[in-house]
Motif scaffolding. Structure first.
Motif, short mmCIF file in Angstrom:
data_model
loop_
_atom_site.label_atom_id
_atom_site.label_comp_id
_atom_site.label_asym_id
_atom_site.label_seq_id
_atom_site.Cartn_x
_atom_site.Cartn_y
_atom_site.Cartn_z
N VAL A 1 0.84 -1.20 0.00
CA VAL A 1 0.00 0.00 0.00
C VAL A 1 0.88 1.25 0.00
CG1 VAL A 1 -1.77 1.29 1.26
CG2 VAL A 1 -1.86 -1.22 1.17
N ARG A 2 0.52 2.19 -0.87
CA ARG A 2 1.27 3.44 -1.02
C ARG A 2 0.70 4.53 -0.11
NH1 ARG A 2 4.43 4.35 -5.29
NH2 ARG A 2 3.95 6.57 -5.21
N PRO A 3 1.57 5.33 0.50
CA PRO A 3 1.08 6.52 1.20
C PRO A 3 0.58 7.54 0.20
CG PRO A 3 3.35 5.98 1.81
CD PRO A 3 3.03 5.18 0.60
N GLY A 4 -0.37 8.37 0.63
CA GLY A 4 -0.83 9.45 -0.23
C GLY A 4 -2.20 9.92 0.18
N PRO A 5 -2.53 11.16 -0.16
CA PRO A 5 -3.87 11.66 0.12
C PRO A 5 -4.89 10.97 -0.77
CG PRO A 5 -2.65 13.23 -1.22
CD PRO A 5 -1.69 12.16 -0.84
N ILE A 6 -6.04 10.63 -0.20
CA ILE A 6 -7.09 9.99 -0.97
C ILE A 6 -8.42 10.30 -0.30
CG2 ILE A 6 -6.88 7.82 0.32
CD1 ILE A 6 -7.56 6.34 -2.31
N ALA A 7 -9.42 10.55 -1.12
CA ALA A 7 -10.75 10.84 -0.58
C ALA A 7 -11.41 9.56 -0.09
CB ALA A 7 -11.62 11.50 -1.65
N GLY B 1 -10.29 1.18 -3.47
CA GLY B 1 -9.24 0.74 -2.56
C GLY B 1 -8.05 1.66 -2.61
N PRO B 2 -7.05 1.40 -1.77
CA PRO B 2 -5.85 2.23 -1.76
C PRO B 2 -5.02 2.02 -3.02
CG PRO B 2 -5.58 0.34 -0.32
CD PRO B 2 -7.00 0.31 -0.79
N MET B 3 -4.13 2.95 -3.29
CA MET B 3 -3.15 2.77 -4.35
C MET B 3 -2.06 1.85 -3.84
SD MET B 3 -4.36 4.53 -6.85
CE MET B 3 -3.00 4.73 -8.01
N ALA C 1 2.21 2.53 -9.20
CA ALA C 1 1.00 3.04 -8.55
C ALA C 1 -0.22 2.61 -9.36
CB ALA C 1 1.05 4.56 -8.44
N VAL C 2 -1.07 1.81 -8.73
CA VAL C 2 -2.30 1.36 -9.36
C VAL C 2 -3.30 1.13 -8.22
CG1 VAL C 2 -1.68 -1.10 -9.27
CG2 VAL C 2 -3.26 -0.30 -11.03
N SER C 3 -4.58 1.31 -8.50
CA SER C 3 -5.57 1.06 -7.45
C SER C 3 -5.62 -0.42 -7.13
CB SER C 3 -6.95 1.54 -7.89
OG SER C 3 -7.48 0.69 -8.89
N LEU C 4 -5.98 -0.73 -5.89
CA LEU C 4 -6.10 -2.13 -5.51
C LEU C 4 -7.15 -2.84 -6.36
CD1 LEU C 4 -5.92 -3.57 -1.95
CD2 LEU C 4 -7.72 -4.35 -3.48
N ALA C 5 -8.25 -2.15 -6.66
CA ALA C 5 -9.30 -2.76 -7.48
C ALA C 5 -8.76 -3.19 -8.84
CB ALA C 5 -10.45 -1.78 -7.66
N GLU C 6 -7.91 -2.35 -9.44
CA GLU C 6 -7.35 -2.68 -10.74
C GLU C 6 -6.24 -3.72 -10.61
OE1 GLU C 6 -6.50 -2.79 -14.81
OE2 GLU C 6 -8.25 -2.08 -13.71
#
Length: 239
Positions: free
Chosen positions: A176-182, A190-192, A203-208
């Motif tokens: 899991v990557r740190p970063g701002p996310i809504a 999911g998280p990046m 960097a890719v979304s967990l869903a993808e």
């Protein structure tokens, strides 16, 4: 009204979950719950700390975009290609080898060779993370993606992983990557994450990233993917 009585009444009027020193500008505020489920577009999961920035740079500099490539046998430590894979010769993707290597470079033990070979290592890592041995090593299970993002933003190493229900087929592991996310984006996708796999990604979304593993991430949050975190001694890593 004397000053002592005024301060006592003021402290009683603070919102639930706030500290008394919040009445002072710049004072510490109680953190939001890790499983914050806001969907109003506001950023969730706390700020990215200095250690979170260290983790982000570490992942960006990991080389996973050109190492641990699919369809090659690789050195699990470095991701360097050794030769093209042959049918039956071993794993053709290297998510778990990359995760094991990244953890090693951060001074964290995650099941890896030689304790387990690269073949079906992701499935074995998922099972190992729920063992007393993993807990004794400093790993802890997290309840959801919000907790995972919160810990990554703090600079902890956070593994997202799913075991394949078919023991003959590979599971999947990502960091899991740190970063701002809504909050709504986190619930939706999911998280990046940073990962190796059929398609390596910084960097890719967990869903993808987990889309070939049915049910790993469900729309609106949840799914079979689990999260575990381990603290990182960044002073030692950067020394």
């Amino acid at each position: 009204m004397n000053r002592r009585l005024f301060l006592l009444l003021a402290s009683c009027m603070l919102p639930v979950g706030a500290y008394a020193e919040d009445a002072v500008p710049g004072a510490r505020v109680a953190p939001a719950p890790a499983n914050d489920t806001r969907t109003d577009g506001a950023a969730c999961c706390g700020p990215v700390t200095e250690d979170g920035e260290h983790l982000r740079r570490f992942l960006d500099d990991s080389g996973v975009d050109h190492l641990w490539l699919p369809d090659y046998r690789v050195d699990w430590r470095t991701g360097a290609a050794l030769e093209m894979s042959r049918p039956g010769s071993g794993p053709h993707t290297h998510c778990s080898a990359f995760a094991g290597s990244a953890a090693m470079r951060l001074g964290v033990y995650l099941l890896r060779p030689p304790e387990h070979g690269q073949t079906l290592l992701a499935n074995a890592q998922v099972r190992w993370l729920d063992t007393p041995e993993a807990a004794a090593s400093g790993w802890r299970a997290l309840p959801d993606a919000f907790a995972a993002q919160t810990q990554a933003n703090r600079g902890a190493l956070v593994v997202a992983a799913v075991e394949n229900p078919d023991p003959r087929r590979a599971g999947h592991v990502a960091l899991v990557r740190p970063g701002p996310i809504a909050g709504d984006a986190l619930r939706r996708s999911g998280p990046m994450v940073t990962m190796a796999g059929a398609h390596n990604a910084l960097a890719v979304s967990l869903a993808e990233g987990f889309r070939t593993h049915h049910g790993a991430w469900l729309p609106g949050g949840g799914g079979s993917a689990g999260f575990h975190a381990h603290e990182v001694d960044w002073r030692a890593v950067l020394a």
